[in-house]
Design a protein around this motif. Structure first.
Motif, PDB file in Angstrom:
ATOM      1  N   ARG A 137     -11.115   7.431  -8.918  1.00 14.70           N
ATOM      2  CA  ARG A 137     -10.245   6.543  -8.132  1.00 14.70           C
ATOM      3  C   ARG A 137      -9.552   5.535  -9.030  1.00 14.70           C
ATOM      4  O   ARG A 137      -8.381   5.250  -8.883  1.00 14.70           O
ATOM      5  CB  ARG A 137     -11.092   5.832  -7.078  1.00 14.70           C
TER       6      ARG A 137
ATOM      7  N   SER B 171      -5.471   4.877  -9.856  1.00  9.63           N
ATOM      8  CA  SER B 171      -4.837   3.574  -9.664  1.00  9.63           C
ATOM      9  C   SER B 171      -4.090   3.130 -10.907  1.00  9.63           C
ATOM     10  O   SER B 171      -3.191   2.296 -10.821  1.00  9.63           O
ATOM     11  CB  SER B 171      -5.894   2.526  -9.288  1.00  9.63           C
TER      12      SER B 171
ATOM     13  N   ASN C 104      -0.941   2.190  -5.022  1.00  8.66           N
ATOM     14  CA  ASN C 104      -1.346   2.634  -3.694  1.00  8.66           C
ATOM     15  C   ASN C 104      -0.111   2.669  -2.787  1.00  8.66           C
ATOM     16  O   ASN C 104       0.603   1.670  -2.667  1.00  8.66           O
ATOM     17  CB  ASN C 104      -2.385   1.655  -3.137  1.00  8.66           C
TER      18      ASN C 104
ATOM     19  N   ARG D  33       1.206  -3.023 -12.970  1.00  8.98           N
ATOM     20  CA  ARG D  33      -0.187  -2.904 -13.382  1.00  8.98           C
ATOM     21  C   ARG D  33      -0.232  -3.033 -14.907  1.00  8.98           C
ATOM     22  O   ARG D  33       0.248  -2.169 -15.634  1.00  8.98           O
ATOM     23  CB  ARG D  33      -0.770  -1.563 -12.926  1.00  8.98           C
TER      24      ARG D  33
ATOM     25  N   HIS E 135      -6.310  -3.532  -4.423  1.00  4.62           N
ATOM     26  CA  HIS E 135      -6.953  -3.278  -5.716  1.00  4.62           C
ATOM     27  C   HIS E 135      -8.171  -2.375  -5.506  1.00  4.62           C
ATOM     28  O   HIS E 135      -8.990  -2.645  -4.617  1.00  4.62           O
ATOM     29  CB  HIS E 135      -7.372  -4.594  -6.355  1.00  4.62           C
ATOM     30  N   PRO E 136      -8.305  -1.315  -6.293  1.00  3.54           N
ATOM     31  CA  PRO E 136      -9.367  -0.334  -6.020  1.00  3.54           C
ATOM     32  C   PRO E 136     -10.764  -0.747  -6.447  1.00  3.54           C
ATOM     33  O   PRO E 136     -11.710   0.012  -6.254  1.00  3.54           O
ATOM     34  CB  PRO E 136      -8.905   0.885  -6.827  1.00  3.54           C
TER      35      PRO E 136
END
Length: 373
Positions: free
Chosen positions: A58, A62, A67, A91, A371-372
Motif C-alpha cells: 500500500r 502511495s 489517492n 509527495r 495519508h496511507p
C-alpha cells in the motif's frame, strides 16, 4: 513401560492401522489445501507477490500515485471556491504531484521572503556572508505594512541586528523591513533571480522589493516618507479608485512577483531533500519556518496535532470587496516521516477571510486524511 503380549497384540495391530489411516488422510488434506494458486483462496484476502521487505504494498502505491479520493476532494474544493485559485500538492520523495491552475502565475506577496532567505543562506554556505554579520537599520530602511521593527527604529533612530535575528523576524514574523534589509545584504533582486536560475526553479519571479512593489500595486510613486507609520495608508486613500483598480488589475494580470503553485511545490521538495542549501542551512531555515507566527488559521489549522508543519504566508492588498495574493505554502510531515509539499494561492477572491481560511484548512486536512500511514 508395557510391552506387547499375546493377549494385547491384536489390539495393537488395530491401533496402528487406525493411526496410519488418520495420518494418510491428514497429509492428503494438507496437500489439497495448498494446491490453489497463492492469492486465490476462497474467502481469504489476496496475498501480494514479492512484497518489499521494508514497506507495505500500500505504501509503495502511495509513492507512485495519489489517492483518487484525495484528488477528487481537492478538485471539488478548488471548483467551488470563488475567484482565481491555484492549488498544488506534491509527495516529497515520491513520484506524484497534482493541482489546479498549477502552472499559472499567482502573486506571491510575502511568500517571496522565503527566496530571499534561501539566497542569503546560499551566500553564507559559500563563505561570503555569516549569520553573525551585523547590519544597521535606520529610518531610511523602513518599508510599508507589517514591520514591527519600525517602532524600535523610530524610537532609537537606528538599530543593529545580526543576519540570524533578521531571518527570524523576516520569516517567523514576516517583517517587511527585516526582509528588505536581508535582500540588500544578499545582493538585491538580481541575486535572488540568479539563485532561481542556478537551481532551475522554473516559474518563480522576484519583484523589485517591498517598497516599489506595494506602491506600484497601489498606483503610487514611492517616496521614503511613505514608510513612516500610516503615511502610506493615507496617501493611498487619496488615490482615485479607478487609478487603483487599473494598477491592481495590471499587477494581477502579470504579477512581477508571480510564481506558479507547481514551481513552488517543486522548490519545497528540493529544499526538503537538501538540494538547495547545505545541511546546516536547510535545518536552520526549516526550524525558523516551523515557528512562523503568521497565518495560524490557514494551512496550519488543518494539519493534525501529531504532524509537523512549516510554512510561509503571503497577503496582498485589498480593493473594495476583492482581496488579492492571499497565500500559504508549506511542508507537512506525518508521524511516519512521509512529507507533502502543499501550496494554496488565491490570486483574487471576494470570499471572506473565514472562507479563505476554511479552504486552506480543508486542503491540508484532506492530505492528512488520505495519508496511507
Amino acid at each position: 513401560m508395557n510391552y506387547p503380549t499375546a493377549e494385547n497384540r491384536p489390539h495393537m495391530i488395530q491401533f496402528r492401522y487406525i493411526l496410519t489411516m488418520l495420518l494418510t488422510v491428514t497429509m492428503t488434506a494438507c496437500v489439497s489445501g495448498n494446491s490453489q494458486p497463492v492469492g486465490q483462496q476462497t474467502g481469504a484476502p489476496p496475498t501480494y507477490q514479492n512484497p518489499a521487505p521494508s514497506a507495505s504494498p500500500r505504501a509503495d502505491v502511495s509513492r507512485e500515485r495519489p489517492n483518487p479520493a484525495l484528488v477528487n476532494e481537492i478538485a471539488d474544493l478548488w471548483r467551488s471556491f470563488p475567484g482565481k485559485t491555484g492549488i498544488a500538492v506534491k509527495r516529497i520523495d515520491g513520484e506524484w504531484e497534482f493541482g489546479h491552475r498549477a502552472d499559472e502565475y499567482f502573486p506571491q506577496q510575502s511568500v517571496s521572503k522565503l527566496w530571499v532567505a534561501m539566497t542569503l543562506l546560499d551566500k553564507i554556505d559559500q563563505g561570503r556572508a555569516s549569520l553573525s554579520d551585523p547590519i544597521r537599520i535606520g529610518k531610511e530602511d523602513l518599508t510599508v505594512f507589517h514591520q514591527p521593527m519600525a517602532v524600535e527604529v523610530e524610537r532609537e533612530g537606528s538599530v543593529v541586528k545580526t543576519v540570524y535575528t533578521l531571518l527570524e523576524k523576516a520569516l517567523a514574523s514576516s517583517d517587511n523591513t527585516a526582509n528588505d534589509v536581508l535582500l540588500n545584504h544578499a545582493g538585491g533582486p538580481d541575486a535572488v533571480r540568479k539563485f532561481f536560475a542556478k537551481h532551475d526553479l522554473g516559474k518563480i519571479r522576484f519583484g523589485p522589493g517591498e517598497r516599489l512593489l506595494q506602491s506600484g500595486i497601489a498606483g503610487m510613486e514611492w517616496r521614503q516618507n511613505l514608510s513612516y507609520r500610516r503615511t502610506f495608508y493615507t496617501a493611498r486613500a487619496n488615490i482615485p479608485v479607478e487609478q487603483r483598480r487599473q494598477a491592481l488589475e495590471a499587477y494581477l494580470a502579470d504579477p512581477v512577483d508571480g510564481a506558479s503553485p507547481q514551481a513552488i511545490v517543486r522548490a519545497l521538495d528540493k529544499l526538503a531533500r537538501g538540494k538547495l542549501l547545505s545541511e546546516n542551512s536547510t535545518r536552520l531555515l526549516q526550524s525558523i519556518l516551523k515557528r512562523t507566527r503568521s497565518g495560524p488559521n490557514r494551512l496550519k489549522a488543518g494539519v493534525p496535532a501529531d504532524w509537523e508543519f512549516l510554512h510561509k504566508t503571503g497577503t496582498g492588498q485589498v480593493l473594495g470587496s476583492m482581496a488579492t495574493g492571499y497565500n500559504d505554502i508549506g511542508i507537512m510531515t506525518a508521524p511516519d516521516g512521509t512529507r507533502y509539499a502543499v501550496v494554496v494561492m488565491l490570486g483574487d477572491t471576494t470570499a471572506s477571510v473565514p472562507e479563505r481560511m476554511r479552504l486552506m484548512q480543508a486542503v491540508t486536512r484532506a492530505v492528512a486524511r488520505y495519508h496511507p500511514g
